[in-house]
Design an enzyme around this catalytic site. Structure first.
Site, PDB file in Angstrom:
ATOM      1  N   ARG A 148       0.789  -1.235   0.000  1.00 14.85           N
ATOM      2  CA  ARG A 148       0.000   0.000   0.000  1.00 14.85           C
ATOM      3  C   ARG A 148       0.827   1.293   0.000  1.00 14.85           C
ATOM      4  O   ARG A 148       0.447   2.252  -0.687  1.00 14.85           O
ATOM      5  CB  ARG A 148      -1.018  -0.006   1.145  1.00 14.85           C
ATOM      6  CG  ARG A 148      -2.012  -1.178   1.032  1.00 14.85           C
ATOM      7  CD  ARG A 148      -3.192  -1.040   1.987  1.00 14.85           C
ATOM      8  NE  ARG A 148      -4.073   0.032   1.587  1.00 14.85           N
ATOM      9  CZ  ARG A 148      -4.100   1.222   2.121  1.00 14.85           C
ATOM     10  NH1 ARG A 148      -3.301   1.498   3.130  1.00 14.85           N
ATOM     11  NH2 ARG A 148      -4.896   2.147   1.671  1.00 14.85           N
ATOM     12  N   TYR A 181      -0.324   3.457  -3.099  1.00 16.37           N
ATOM     13  CA  TYR A 181      -1.195   4.600  -2.794  1.00 16.37           C
ATOM     14  C   TYR A 181      -0.513   5.679  -1.969  1.00 16.37           C
ATOM     15  O   TYR A 181      -1.205   6.532  -1.410  1.00 16.37           O
ATOM     16  CB  TYR A 181      -2.428   4.126  -2.003  1.00 16.37           C
ATOM     17  CG  TYR A 181      -3.062   2.866  -2.516  1.00 16.37           C
ATOM     18  CD1 TYR A 181      -3.696   2.829  -3.762  1.00 16.37           C
ATOM     19  CD2 TYR A 181      -3.047   1.701  -1.756  1.00 16.37           C
ATOM     20  CE1 TYR A 181      -4.284   1.667  -4.228  1.00 16.37           C
ATOM     21  CE2 TYR A 181      -3.640   0.532  -2.211  1.00 16.37           C
ATOM     22  CZ  TYR A 181      -4.250   0.518  -3.451  1.00 16.37           C
ATOM     23  OH  TYR A 181      -4.823  -0.635  -3.906  1.00 16.37           O
ATOM     24  N   CYS A 191      14.703  -5.266  -3.414  1.00 16.72           N
ATOM     25  CA  CYS A 191      15.655  -4.582  -4.288  1.00 16.72           C
ATOM     26  C   CYS A 191      15.013  -3.410  -5.019  1.00 16.72           C
ATOM     27  O   CYS A 191      14.991  -3.370  -6.251  1.00 16.72           O
ATOM     28  CB  CYS A 191      16.201  -5.561  -5.312  1.00 16.72           C
ATOM     29  SG  CYS A 191      16.985  -6.964  -4.539  1.00 16.72           S
TER      30      CYS A 191
HETATM   31  N1  LLP Z   1     -17.520  -3.656  -2.760  1.00 16.83           N
HETATM   32  C1  LLP Z   1     -16.870  -3.558  -3.921  1.00 16.83           C
HETATM   33  C2  LLP Z   1     -17.588  -3.819  -5.171  1.00 16.83           C
HETATM   34  C3  LLP Z   1     -15.528  -3.194  -3.944  1.00 16.83           C
HETATM   35  O1  LLP Z   1     -14.890  -3.098  -5.103  1.00 16.83           O
HETATM   36  C4  LLP Z   1     -14.855  -2.965  -2.722  1.00 16.83           C
HETATM   37  C5  LLP Z   1     -13.439  -2.601  -2.705  1.00 16.83           C
HETATM   38  C6  LLP Z   1     -15.564  -3.106  -1.525  1.00 16.83           C
HETATM   39  C7  LLP Z   1     -16.903  -3.440  -1.585  1.00 16.83           C
HETATM   40  C8  LLP Z   1     -14.934  -2.915  -0.177  1.00 16.83           C
HETATM   41  O2  LLP Z   1     -14.557  -1.604   0.042  1.00 16.83           O
HETATM   42  P1  LLP Z   1     -13.957  -1.134   1.454  1.00 16.83           P
HETATM   43  O3  LLP Z   1     -15.059  -1.238   2.469  1.00 16.83           O
HETATM   44  O4  LLP Z   1     -12.839  -2.011   1.776  1.00 16.83           O
HETATM   45  O5  LLP Z   1     -13.562   0.263   1.224  1.00 16.83           O
HETATM   46  N2  LLP Z   1      -6.511  -2.105  -2.376  1.00 16.83           N
HETATM   47  C9  LLP Z   1      -7.069  -0.824  -1.996  1.00 16.83           C
HETATM   48  C10 LLP Z   1      -8.555  -0.887  -1.814  1.00 16.83           C
HETATM   49  C11 LLP Z   1      -9.294  -1.368  -3.034  1.00 16.83           C
HETATM   50  C12 LLP Z   1     -10.754  -1.475  -2.810  1.00 16.83           C
HETATM   51  C13 LLP Z   1     -11.388  -2.224  -3.924  1.00 16.83           C
HETATM   52  N3  LLP Z   1     -12.764  -2.442  -3.768  1.00 16.83           N
HETATM   53  C14 LLP Z   1      -6.373  -0.342  -0.752  1.00 16.83           C
HETATM   54  O6  LLP Z   1      -5.542  -1.054  -0.219  1.00 16.83           O
HETATM   55  O7  LLP Z   1      -6.627   0.773  -0.296  1.00 16.83           O
END
Ligand code: LLP
Length: 420
Positions: free
Chosen positions: A319, A323, A350
């Site tokens: 992350r 990000y 690396c």
């Molecule tokens: N529903 C759908 C259709 C989604 O695409 C996602 C997350 C969620 C629910 C859940 O969202 P949350 O409650 O976790 O915000 N890898 C990124 C986050 C990507 C989120 C993708 N979709 C990070 O580490 O910040």
């Protein structure tokens, strides 16, 4: 130690070590090795319950879905099933884990902007309760591949942009996900699915983004969706998105406020009798998880900076690189000692960019200390990789003073296991 970043009940024990749900982080590091992902099971349960009771204060007609991409671990699926949550899966792999965990297929919601024939067949055979339709091509693919009728929701991109990192904004018109409202494709998709012999349209879905603190955009998204309203609309899935604290000063809104806002928005713009679904991921598991590392080297560059290298990095937490995510850290051996030495926490990979935290003040860190980074429970394990041949860390669940490994550490042999 900033309380918001840690699972409830995190404390300093009588040995002066950081303790999570009764488990001594330094002892666990010695016993299971590092890096390791540690989860406070009570915290995950408490957050699932907070979501459910926030809804229950308004209505019985709701479902909270665990967005499993945040922590796709069979034991986590099992835990949230026990807590009465439904589940959002976004691939055949996540579906396989949900089924293995014993999820009632009717409580599984299948996402994906490019579901393959094989994934659709798996969902069909398993009797997955709902498919979330993402494209016109997918409608045709479903009609060709599915042998059984399925209830479906249509994913809409409502054209609402929340304030968060652009990589995790998903509701804007220019998105690979779903059907746009503004160009009329959502309305065409509704018509198309209503006419489908295989697909039974029961609702709409949106997910506008992730790590969101400002919740008003959710209301605007519900409002935008209302133009598609129809008798067929029995459920609205309003996605996930609630942010968590990564830094001491982060103040995400409480779960209750987020649920209240979504509930009120649906009552304002839709008829009574529409079931409300939400899909939290990060806010169920993010602050329940921490990562343990061992300090390996300390390199001081006079007048420039001090690099403290740990035995993980971008392979267990991508992350910061993806990000620019910001984290804090603590030396688990002495969490209450004054943090007076500013260092940059680097990984072992690396890449110069393999930095976990820039400029963090720590309590006199020494080689061999256990460094703990909080708020790594969401999208840490799930984004982990084997860069530089790094075996992925174990996942350890802590509950009432007991630690149990729910995903073992990868081994060097595992890295050879797929050689053909
Ligand atoms: N529903 C759908 C259709 C989604 O695409 C996602 C997350 C969620 C629910 C859940 O969202 P949350 O409650 O976790 O915000 N890898 C990124 C986050 C990507 C989120 C993708 N979709 C990070 O580490 O910040």
């Amino acid at each position: 130690m900033a309380a918001m970043l840690y699972p409830a009940g995190t404390t300093t024990n009588n040995r002066g070590h950081l303790e999570i749900e009764g488990c001594d982080a330094v002892e666990l590091a010695a016993e299971y090795g590092t890096p390791a992902y540690l989860f406070a099971v009570g915290e995950m349960r408490a957050r699932a319950r907070a979501y459910r009771s926030a809804f229950a204060a308004h209505t019985d007609d709701f479902e909270v879905l665990f967005a499993s991409k945040a922590l796709p671990v069979t034991a986590a699926f099992r835990l949230f099933a026990e807590e009465g949550l439904s589940v959002d899966v976004a691939s055949g792999g996540e579906l396989t884990m949900a089924l293995e965990a014993g999820y009632d297929p009717k409580r599984i919601y299948m996402h994906g902007n490019n579901k393959t024939d094989a994934e659709l067949r798996l969902a069909d055979r398993a009797g997955v309760g709902h498919l979330i339709i993402d494209s016109f091509d997918e409608i045709e693919r479903c009609e060709r591949v599915l042998e059984n009728d399925h209830d479906v929701l249509i994913r809409v991109t409502p054209g609402i942009v929340p304030s968060t990192h652009s990589f995790i904004q998903t509701g804007q018109a220019d998105s690979k996900f779903g059907f746009g409202l503004e160009d009329g494709s959502a309305a065409s998709a509704v018509e198309r699915v209503l006419a489908s012999p295989r697909l039974n349209l029961v609702g709409l879905h949106f997910h506008i983004g992730s790590q969101i603190f400002e919740i008003e955009p959710f209301r605007l998204a519900v409002k935008a969706l209302a133009e598609l309203r129809g008798d067929w609309c029995r459920m609205l899935d309003l996605g996930g998105g609630l942010g968590i604290s990564y830094e001491t000063d982060d103040r995400p809104p409480p779960i209750e406020n987020y649920v209240d806002l979504k509930f009120r928005a649906v009552r304002e713009f839709f008829d009574e009798g529409v079931r409300i679904l939400i899909e939290p991921g990060r806010s169920l598991v993010g602050t329940a998880g921490v990562t343990l590392y061992t300090v390996g080297t300390i390199k001081e560059i006079p007048g420039i900076r001090t690099y403290l290298a740990v035995d993980g990095g971008m392979s267990d937490n991508l992350r910061p690189m993806l990000y620019d995510a910001i984290y804090e850290a603590v030396v688990a051996d002495r969490p209450d000692a004054p943090a007076e030495r500013t260092v940059t926490v680097a990984g072992s990979h690396c890449e110069s960019g393999d930095i976990l935290i820039r400029d963090v003040a720590l309590a006199d860190p020494q080689i061999g200390d256990t460094l703990l980074i909080p708020a790594t429970g969401a999208y840490g394990h799930s984004l982990a990789n084997n860069y530089n041949g790094m075996p992925r860390p174990p996942v350890i669940f802590c509950e009432d003073g007991e630690a149990r490994v729910v995903v073992r550490r990868e081994t060097w042999d595992d890295l050879l296991a797929r050689d053909a």
